[in-house]
Design a protein around this motif. Structure first.
Motif, short mmCIF file in Angstrom:
data_model
loop_
_atom_site.label_atom_id
_atom_site.label_comp_id
_atom_site.label_asym_id
_atom_site.label_seq_id
_atom_site.Cartn_x
_atom_site.Cartn_y
_atom_site.Cartn_z
N LYS A 165 -34.29 26.00 3.36
CA LYS A 165 -33.77 26.69 4.52
C LYS A 165 -33.93 28.32 4.39
CE LYS A 165 -29.62 25.83 6.19
NZ LYS A 165 -28.07 25.62 6.37
N TRP A 166 -34.50 28.84 5.52
CA TRP A 166 -34.74 30.43 5.59
C TRP A 166 -33.54 30.72 6.45
CZ3 TRP A 166 -38.87 32.52 2.60
CH2 TRP A 166 -39.59 31.64 1.99
N ILE A 167 -32.88 32.15 5.88
CA ILE A 167 -32.07 32.65 6.81
C ILE A 167 -32.29 34.04 6.94
CG2 ILE A 167 -29.59 33.34 6.76
CD1 ILE A 167 -29.06 30.73 5.17
N SER A 168 -31.94 34.59 8.16
CA SER A 168 -32.24 36.05 8.58
C SER A 168 -30.91 36.87 8.37
CB SER A 168 -32.75 36.25 10.00
OG SER A 168 -31.60 36.08 10.89
N PRO A 169 -31.04 38.21 8.36
CA PRO A 169 -29.73 38.86 8.17
C PRO A 169 -28.86 38.65 9.55
CG PRO A 169 -31.43 40.31 7.52
CD PRO A 169 -32.31 39.05 8.08
N THR A 170 -29.18 38.32 10.66
CA THR A 170 -28.58 38.11 11.64
C THR A 170 -27.99 36.72 12.06
OG1 THR A 170 -30.44 37.73 12.95
CG2 THR A 170 -29.83 39.88 13.09
N GLY A 171 -28.25 35.91 11.05
CA GLY A 171 -28.02 34.34 11.03
C GLY A 171 -28.78 33.38 11.51
N GLY A 172 -30.09 33.93 12.00
CA GLY A 172 -31.21 32.85 12.26
C GLY A 172 -31.54 31.88 11.03
N GLU A 173 -31.57 30.73 11.53
CA GLU A 173 -32.15 29.85 10.33
C GLU A 173 -33.45 28.98 10.87
OE1 GLU A 173 -29.00 27.03 9.59
OE2 GLU A 173 -27.46 28.52 9.25
N PHE A 174 -34.21 28.86 10.07
CA PHE A 174 -35.37 28.07 9.97
C PHE A 174 -35.19 26.99 8.64
CE2 PHE A 174 -38.30 30.74 12.33
CZ PHE A 174 -39.05 29.86 12.88
N GLN A 175 -35.31 25.65 9.04
CA GLN A 175 -35.26 24.60 8.01
C GLN A 175 -36.63 23.99 8.07
OE1 GLN A 175 -32.72 23.57 6.07
NE2 GLN A 175 -34.39 22.13 4.91
N LEU A 176 -37.46 24.23 7.07
CA LEU A 176 -38.47 23.64 6.77
C LEU A 176 -38.83 22.41 5.96
CD1 LEU A 176 -40.82 26.78 6.40
CD2 LEU A 176 -40.63 25.58 8.66
N ASN A 177 -38.81 21.34 6.67
CA ASN A 177 -38.69 20.21 5.93
C ASN A 177 -39.94 19.66 5.15
OD1 ASN A 177 -35.93 20.04 6.84
ND2 ASN A 177 -36.71 19.29 8.85
N HIS A 178 -39.64 18.99 3.90
CA HIS A 178 -40.76 18.33 2.91
C HIS A 178 -41.67 17.58 4.03
CE1 HIS A 178 -42.76 16.56 -0.43
NE2 HIS A 178 -42.42 15.47 0.08
N ASN A 179 -41.18 16.87 5.27
CA ASN A 179 -42.20 15.85 5.66
C ASN A 179 -43.10 16.60 6.94
OD1 ASN A 179 -40.12 16.47 7.64
ND2 ASN A 179 -39.55 14.28 7.97
N GLY A 180 -42.83 17.83 6.95
CA GLY A 180 -43.75 18.82 7.75
C GLY A 180 -43.13 19.11 9.03
N THR A 181 -41.52 18.86 9.12
CA THR A 181 -40.98 19.10 10.57
C THR A 181 -40.05 20.37 10.39
OG1 THR A 181 -39.08 17.49 9.82
CG2 THR A 181 -40.95 16.45 11.27
N PHE A 182 -39.62 20.91 11.34
CA PHE A 182 -38.85 22.07 11.38
C PHE A 182 -37.95 21.98 12.28
CE2 PHE A 182 -41.86 23.77 14.28
CZ PHE A 182 -40.96 24.61 15.21
N ASN A 183 -36.62 22.74 12.08
CA ASN A 183 -35.54 22.88 12.89
C ASN A 183 -35.19 24.44 12.99
OD1 ASN A 183 -35.68 20.37 12.81
ND2 ASN A 183 -33.52 19.83 12.54
N ILE A 184 -34.78 24.72 13.92
CA ILE A 184 -34.24 26.43 14.10
C ILE A 184 -32.98 26.44 14.70
CG2 ILE A 184 -36.69 27.12 14.08
CD1 ILE A 184 -36.34 27.99 17.02
N LYS A 185 -32.33 27.56 14.43
CA LYS A 185 -31.01 27.69 14.71
C LYS A 185 -30.68 29.12 14.96
CE LYS A 185 -26.24 26.79 13.61
NZ LYS A 185 -25.20 26.39 12.38
N ASN A 186 -30.22 29.60 16.05
CA ASN A 186 -30.02 31.02 16.32
C ASN A 186 -31.03 32.24 16.10
OD1 ASN A 186 -27.35 30.13 16.94
ND2 ASN A 186 -26.84 30.10 14.92
#
Length: 137
Positions: free
Chosen positions: A24-45
């Motif tokens: 999980k990667w987080i920005s100072p404004t609360g944005g999130e990237f989840q880079l999963n082991h299986n090569g998929t990702f999800n983003i939020k905000n």
């Protein structure tokens, strides 16, 4: 003396690996990237105007978008290639890159961060730091 130091500096470069960017990667404004082991990702905000630079109508926060990711070297720098899946917002899908930066004089050593430039390089930068409390799925 500069000739001696130059090869030393270039000899100390690292290459980010999939393990380095998974999680999980987080920005100072609360944005999130989840880079999963299986090569998929999800983003939020994440602000759409940073990621979807070609689409003015997407300047709002992106949430719930997903797709596939991989690391590669592009124009001499390491990036995470993102292929967004088709969704209500991205009817045709979308592909882009997020840059991988590091620390040190050449910005090529861990700890790594992920970032986008809004517009040209050197303008506004949107950065994500890895959240070490969360492991990749």
């Amino acid at each position: 003396m500069g000739v001696i130091l130059l090869p030393f500096l270039y000899g100390c470069s690292y290459e980010p690996s999939e393990v380095d960017v998974e999680g999980k990667w987080i920005s100072p404004t609360g944005g999130e990237f989840q880079l999963n082991h299986n090569g998929t990702f999800n983003i939020k905000n994440v602000p759409g105007d940073f990621i979807l630079e070609d689409f003015d109508e997407h300047e709002k926060l992106l949430a719930g978008e997903s797709g596939k990711w991989k690391i590669e070297k592009w124009q001499g720098i390491w990036v995470v290639d993102l292929s967004f899946a088709h969704s209500d917002r991205l009817k045709k899908g979308y592909a882009t890159r997020i840059l991988i930066g590091g620390s040190g004089i050449l910005k090529n050593k861990p700890p790594w961060n992920l970032y986008y430039w809004k517009g040209e390089e050197g303008e506004e930068k949107y950065t994500f730091k890895k959240n070490s409390d969360n492991l990749a799925e």
